[in-house]
Design a protein around this motif. Structure first.
Motif, PDB file in Angstrom:
ATOM      1  N   TYR A 110      42.164  46.533  49.840  1.00  0.00           N
ATOM      2  CA  TYR A 110      42.333  47.391  48.673  1.00  0.00           C
ATOM      3  C   TYR A 110      41.328  46.982  47.612  1.00  0.00           C
ATOM      4  CZ  TYR A 110      44.605  43.401  46.468  1.00  0.00           C
ATOM      5  OH  TYR A 110      44.853  42.160  45.945  1.00  0.00           O
ATOM      6  N   GLY A 111      41.128  47.867  46.658  1.00  0.00           N
ATOM      7  CA  GLY A 111      40.197  47.552  45.573  1.00  0.00           C
ATOM      8  C   GLY A 111      40.435  48.454  44.383  1.00  0.00           C
ATOM      9  N   ALA A 112      40.005  47.981  43.225  1.00  0.00           N
ATOM     10  CA  ALA A 112      40.132  48.761  41.991  1.00  0.00           C
ATOM     11  C   ALA A 112      39.281  48.095  40.925  1.00  0.00           C
ATOM     12  CB  ALA A 112      41.593  48.860  41.555  1.00  0.00           C
ATOM     13  N   GLU A 113      38.754  48.920  40.030  1.00  0.00           N
ATOM     14  CA  GLU A 113      37.926  48.363  38.951  1.00  0.00           C
ATOM     15  C   GLU A 113      38.799  47.729  37.876  1.00  0.00           C
ATOM     16  OE1 GLU A 113      35.431  51.436  37.494  1.00  0.00           O
ATOM     17  OE2 GLU A 113      34.269  51.626  39.365  1.00  0.00           O
ATOM     18  N   ASP A 114      39.916  48.338  37.570  1.00  0.00           N
ATOM     19  CA  ASP A 114      40.799  47.831  36.522  1.00  0.00           C
ATOM     20  C   ASP A 114      41.750  46.784  37.098  1.00  0.00           C
ATOM     21  OD1 ASP A 114      41.866  48.210  33.693  1.00  0.00           O
ATOM     22  OD2 ASP A 114      43.681  48.470  34.902  1.00  0.00           O
ATOM     23  N   PRO A 115      41.917  45.637  36.456  1.00  0.00           N
ATOM     24  CA  PRO A 115      42.824  44.598  36.970  1.00  0.00           C
ATOM     25  C   PRO A 115      44.257  45.077  37.126  1.00  0.00           C
ATOM     26  CG  PRO A 115      41.386  43.689  35.289  1.00  0.00           C
ATOM     27  CD  PRO A 115      41.164  45.162  35.273  1.00  0.00           C
ATOM     28  N   ALA A 116      44.717  45.952  36.212  1.00  0.00           N
ATOM     29  CA  ALA A 116      46.084  46.462  36.316  1.00  0.00           C
ATOM     30  C   ALA A 116      46.237  47.333  37.565  1.00  0.00           C
ATOM     31  CB  ALA A 116      46.444  47.256  35.061  1.00  0.00           C
ATOM     32  N   ASP A 117      45.235  48.179  37.812  1.00  0.00           N
ATOM     33  CA  ASP A 117      45.274  49.014  39.020  1.00  0.00           C
ATOM     34  C   ASP A 117      45.217  48.144  40.277  1.00  0.00           C
ATOM     35  OD1 ASP A 117      45.397  51.273  37.479  1.00  0.00           O
ATOM     36  OD2 ASP A 117      43.234  51.675  37.574  1.00  0.00           O
ATOM     37  N   ALA A 118      44.436  47.055  40.204  1.00  0.00           N
ATOM     38  CA  ALA A 118      44.336  46.152  41.353  1.00  0.00           C
ATOM     39  C   ALA A 118      45.684  45.516  41.659  1.00  0.00           C
ATOM     40  CB  ALA A 118      43.286  45.077  41.084  1.00  0.00           C
ATOM     41  N   ALA A 119      46.434  45.155  40.607  1.00  0.00           N
ATOM     42  CA  ALA A 119      47.757  44.565  40.805  1.00  0.00           C
ATOM     43  C   ALA A 119      48.716  45.570  41.445  1.00  0.00           C
ATOM     44  CB  ALA A 119      48.319  44.067  39.479  1.00  0.00           C
ATOM     45  N   VAL A 120      48.628  46.833  41.000  1.00  0.00           N
ATOM     46  CA  VAL A 120      49.488  47.869  41.565  1.00  0.00           C
ATOM     47  C   VAL A 120      49.142  48.086  43.045  1.00  0.00           C
ATOM     48  CG1 VAL A 120      50.078  50.320  41.492  1.00  0.00           C
ATOM     49  CG2 VAL A 120      49.889  49.015  39.366  1.00  0.00           C
TER      50      VAL A 120
END
Length: 198
Positions: A110-120
């Motif tokens: 998984y991946g995401a630019e925003d740390p909050a999105d990454a946690a989700v």
């Protein structure tokens, strides 16, 4: 006598030939079967060379149409009496699968630019693993497992990599075929005998 012993020895050796089935998914499914040192691609199968187009043959005059044969119909009772045969086959097949030890690799990236999105998405990745794992545990005996949620900063969503390897021997397949075939044959003969007595 020597010839018989040689034949028995060959059969014993053949029965202990290891079979290994590997099912992988990394963008596209792939299934291989390995028999000793030999490897056979089950899916995707190799494309056969295209045959040259055949020259057109002169059209034949249509024959007189024959009356279509009526399809044989079955009553619900006639269909339901064969349900135990299917149940026997499924039960035996289920026992076979649960007796096979498999190695399972399941990586959800998984991946995401925003740390909050990454946690989700981390939680979502483990939810995916949690949904798939019980299905594998109910179907097979998992000997070794490697299940991970992996963060990749270049990934914009989710990607799944799986690798399931099962190992069994020829004698196991023969035993299952004989067991299933024998039970189904006995039930089939009972059904036929019961129908003949009516």
């Amino acid at each position: 006598m020597k010839a018989l012993l040689i034949v028995l020895a060959i059969l014993v050796l053949l029965a202990w030939i290891p079979l290994k089935c590997c099912a992988r998914y990394l963008g596209s499914p792939q299934v291989d079967l390995r028999v000793g040192p030999l490897r056979f691609a089950i899916y995707p199968s190799k494309e056969k060379p295209k045959k040259k187009p055949k020259t057109e043959k002169p059209t034949k005059q249509p024959k007189e149409q024959q009356p279509a044969q009526q399809k044989k119909s079955f009553t619900p009772d006639a269909i339901l009496q064969y349900v135990p045969l299917a149940q026997t086959a499924l039960n035996t097949l289920g026992r076979l699968c649960r007796s096979i030890a498999v190695k399972v690799k399941l990586h959800v990236t998984y991946g995401a630019e925003d740390p909050a999105d990454a946690a989700v998405r981390y939680g979502q990745a483990w939810a995916i693993i949690g949904a798939i794992t019980p299905i594998l545990e109910r179907t097979f005996h998992i000997k070794k497992r490697d299940m991970q949620a992996i963060f990749d900063p270049e990934e914009t969503g989710f990607s799944i990599e799986t690798d399931v390897q099962a190992r069994l021997f020829v004698w196991q397949i023969i035993a299952i075929v004989v067991s299933v075939g024998g039970k189904i044959l006995i039930q089939f003969l009972k059904i036929r005998k019961g129908g003949a007595n009516k």
